[in-house]
Design an enzyme around this catalytic site. Structure first.
Site, short mmCIF file in Angstrom:
data_model
loop_
_atom_site.label_atom_id
_atom_site.label_comp_id
_atom_site.label_asym_id
_atom_site.label_seq_id
_atom_site.Cartn_x
_atom_site.Cartn_y
_atom_site.Cartn_z
N CYS A 2 33.72 3.33 56.68
CA CYS A 2 34.88 2.52 56.31
C CYS A 2 36.08 3.42 56.09
CB CYS A 2 34.60 1.73 55.04
SG CYS A 2 33.10 0.73 55.11
N ARG A 27 37.63 3.39 61.91
CA ARG A 27 36.47 3.59 61.05
C ARG A 27 35.85 2.26 60.60
NH1 ARG A 27 35.86 8.69 58.93
NH2 ARG A 27 34.64 7.84 57.21
N TRP A 74 33.62 -1.60 57.48
CA TRP A 74 32.56 -1.75 58.49
C TRP A 74 31.36 -2.27 57.71
CZ3 TRP A 74 32.02 -1.28 63.74
CH2 TRP A 74 30.75 -1.14 64.25
N ASN A 100 32.80 3.27 50.21
CA ASN A 100 32.22 3.55 51.51
C ASN A 100 30.83 4.11 51.28
OD1 ASN A 100 31.66 4.20 54.14
ND2 ASN A 100 33.13 5.87 54.29
N GLY A 101 29.82 3.60 51.97
CA GLY A 101 28.46 4.08 51.80
C GLY A 101 27.53 2.96 51.40
N GLU A 477 16.28 11.07 77.39
CA GLU A 477 17.61 10.98 76.81
C GLU A 477 18.39 12.27 77.01
OE1 GLU A 477 21.03 9.84 74.59
OE2 GLU A 477 19.57 8.83 75.88
N LYS A 481 21.98 12.46 78.97
CA LYS A 481 23.21 13.01 78.39
C LYS A 481 23.83 14.05 79.31
CE LYS A 481 23.93 10.58 75.08
NZ LYS A 481 23.42 9.59 76.01
N GLU A 484 25.40 12.31 82.29
CA GLU A 484 26.56 11.50 81.96
C GLU A 484 27.84 12.32 81.82
OE1 GLU A 484 25.21 7.65 79.36
OE2 GLU A 484 24.98 9.61 78.40
N HIS A 500 2.16 15.93 89.18
CA HIS A 500 1.99 14.85 90.16
C HIS A 500 3.23 14.67 91.02
CE1 HIS A 500 -1.84 13.72 88.43
NE2 HIS A 500 -1.27 13.68 87.22
N LYS A 599 32.04 2.29 77.82
CA LYS A 599 31.31 2.28 76.56
C LYS A 599 30.40 1.07 76.45
CE LYS A 599 30.15 3.89 72.62
NZ LYS A 599 29.25 5.06 72.62
#
Length: 604
Positions: A2, A27, A74, A100-101, A477, A481, A484, A500, A599
């Protein structure tokens, strides 16, 4: 994640707060609000939705005063509504709090406060802070905050104003807070961009710091009240650099935010004494006989990891599905099937359509989502939010680790709910999960070594990534990355599959990244490395600290701290993210906006 702004000085606080919140809107943008000390006392204005809704309200109800706090939210606890927007106040309106948190023990605090006669106006965990501070207040606001925080567990940046004081008091643990120093005025914010129009002299508060701001100066102490000294930094960032926290790219900033993100994803959900997790789901695990994870791209690899954990811990048959193919093969689904959709944006069209297909066939549905109010959240029966905060870089990093953490939470809950995971085994896992933010911080410290490895191999035309068991998704992954953001061709395989076919690719020009952390298939992974070495491949191993065998087999070793084998991917993915980043930078790529990518993929 936030946005927080605070001001005390000689200007109209409302103008400072709104300007700062605009600079921090990235944020959080579920709701926004301000509390300003006027001649009549503290006045609060807040609205759900974009910051523009608050601006419109303040044009009608102009607040004038030299002290105030502002917040852009948020949402974590409680939906994005007007009552849940910050600031939160006490019943008499004298104390206003922004936060925040996550307050992990807010439920027990709230129950005790209710029993003592306090009335709550929101569903948030943050409101307990206002009432707790009110109880501790004896004329010294700074001391009241200090006493209140002694009863609080969790991550927080909390800022407090009182109608009887010409000061703002604040504290931080995990969640960031920055003090801005002026002449006859002082500022507070969760990030530097909010401060740049007014001052370049800042103090970055440390974990456990409490601060008192007046027009005349700044006082910083620890939780015990002992004065502490913090360095005054002269910031020379541009506004764009400041929004990136001083990092050259959003992606790197988000990689470094991962310890905080894990605190957010796990915070308040781990019940160690009970050996369980609290996810707020009405779904009964005993009513599920089969799980299907639906996702695309990075999120699909989180689903693959979820499959392993759901089968191991909950003994449920599980499948991970590439959502773009799912609905075209007439999947076998019934009322005992749980379809779990995983998406950062909650708008991925292939995943959304997969959910609709599963629902049409009678499946139960659950979303593991970052963005609140998104399309998938409106389609599924229940949602588990990952609380990663806004992710700006196109290549997902912090959302991925949050998704992995969410998979672990789900598997523990289902294992306990189905009776396949003992209380003692769950307690052991939960203890290990609590360590994850610190372990990821240690992994981030390996960046100089990773940068050195990137320098050695960034001219390679191809990479191969290998992993076994829960590290197979990590390998995929890592390859994704690299593809990308560097545009280097990379492939990934479960390491046992290398012989294989992919083994034909290996020669002295091929860097091979191997996830070789200690786990159930460690010895077999060593055998796979031997197969690579025998064909001249250059081995880059990600290994566990103290492993003396790996240096005999690999040209380069990235050591990571010991971690529970089932949780290892949450730590192991970090050096792979850094490797992709460093290679892309060396090649001059546009890291935050790589070519041809978006995105949120909302077209088929």
């Amino acid at each position: 994640m936030c946005g927080i702004v605070g001001y005390v000085g000689f200007r109209n606080a409302t103008d400072i707060l709104l300007d700062g919140l605009k600079r921090l809107e990235y944020r959080g943008y579920d709701s926004a609000g301000v509390a300003v000390k006027t001649e009549e006392g503290l006045k609060v204005a807040k609205r759900s939705g974009k910051l523009s809704a608050l601006e419109a309200l303040l044009k009608e109800e102009r607040l004038e005063g030299p002290l105030g706090v502002g917040h852009t939210r948020w949402a974590t606890h409680g939906a994005p509504t007007d009552p849940n927007a910050h600031p939160h106040t006490t019943e008499d309106g004298k104390i206003a709090v922004i936060h925040n948190g996550i307050i992990e023990n807010y439920l027990e605090l709230k129950e005790a406060l209710l029993a003592r006669g306090h009335r709550f106006a929101s569903e948030t965990d943050s409101e307990v802070l206002a009432h707790l501070i009110e109880e501790k207040y004896r004329g010294d606001l700074f001391q009241a905050l200090r006493e209140a925080l002694k009863e609080v567990r969790g991550a927080y940046a909390v800022v407090v104003a009182h109608s009887d004081h010409e000061e703002i008091v604040a504290a931080r643990t995990v969640s960031p807070l920055v003090v801005g120093l002026g002449e006859g005025e002082n500022f507070l914010a969760s990030d530097v961009p909010a401060l740049l129009p007014y001052t370049r002299r800042v103090i970055f508060l440390h974990d456990g710091d409490l601060v008192r701001l007046t027009r005349e100066g700044v006082e910083i102490t620890d939780l015990s009240g002992k004065a502490v000294a913090r360095e005054v930094v002269e910031v020379d960032w541009t506004l764009e650099a400041a929004e990136k926290g001083g990092f050259p790219h959003y992606m790197l900033k988000e990689i470094y935010e991962q310890p905080w993100v894990l605190e957010n994803t796990l915070g308040g959900r781990l019940w160690e004494e009970e050996g369980d997790v609290e996810l707020g789901l009405a779904l009964d695990p005993k009513e599920v006989e089969r799980v299907q994870f639906l996702a695309c791209g990075t999120a699909a690899y989180a689903g693959w990891y979820g499959k392993y954990l759901m089968e191991i811990l909950a003994r449920l048959p599980a499948e991970w599905e590439v959502a773009s193919e799912y609905r075209y093969r007439d999947p076998v689904v019934d009322g005992k099937t749980l379809a779990i959709a995983i998406s950062q944006s909650g708008e991925t069209i292939d995943t959304l359509e997969g959910v609709r297909e599963a629902k049409a066939k009678g499946a139960r549905t659950l979303g593991v989502i970052n963005a609140k109010g998104s399309s998938i959240t409106r389609e599924v029966e229940e949602v588990l939010y990952i609380h990663a905060g806004p992710e700006i870089g196109v290549a997902s990093t912090k959302a991925y680790t949050a998704m992995l953490a969410a998979m672990a939470l789900l598997a523990v809950r289902f294992g306990r709910g189905r009776g396949t995971l003992s209380r003692e085994a769950a307690q052991a896992l939960i203890r290990e999960m609590r360590k994850l933010p610190r372990l990821v911080e240690e992994a981030l410290e390996k960046r100089p070594l990773v940068a050195h490895i990137a320098e050695k191999y960034h001219q390679a035309q191809d990479f191969l990534f290998l992993g076994r068991h829960v590290q197979a998704p990590t390998a995929h992954e890592g390859a994704l990355k690299l593809k990308e953001i560097s545009y280097i061709h990379a492939e990934a395989y479960p390491a046992g599959e290398m012989k294989h076919g992919p083994i034909a690719l290996i020669d002295e020009r091929l860097p091979v990244v191997v996830l070789a952390t200690r786990g159930p298939l460690y010895e077999k992974t060593l055998s796979n490395i031997q197969e690579v070495r025998a064909r001249g491949g250059k081995v880059i191993a990600v290994a566990t600290e103290g492993d003396e065998e790996i240096p005999k087999l690999a040209q380069d070793v990235i050591y990571l701290p010991e971690v529970h084998p089932l949780l290892a991917p949450i730590v192991s993915v970090v050096p792979l993210q850094l490797l992709a980043y460093e290679v892309a930078v060396l090649l001059g790529r546009d890291v935050d906006q790589p070519r041809n990518l978006a995105k949120s993929v909302t077209v088929e």
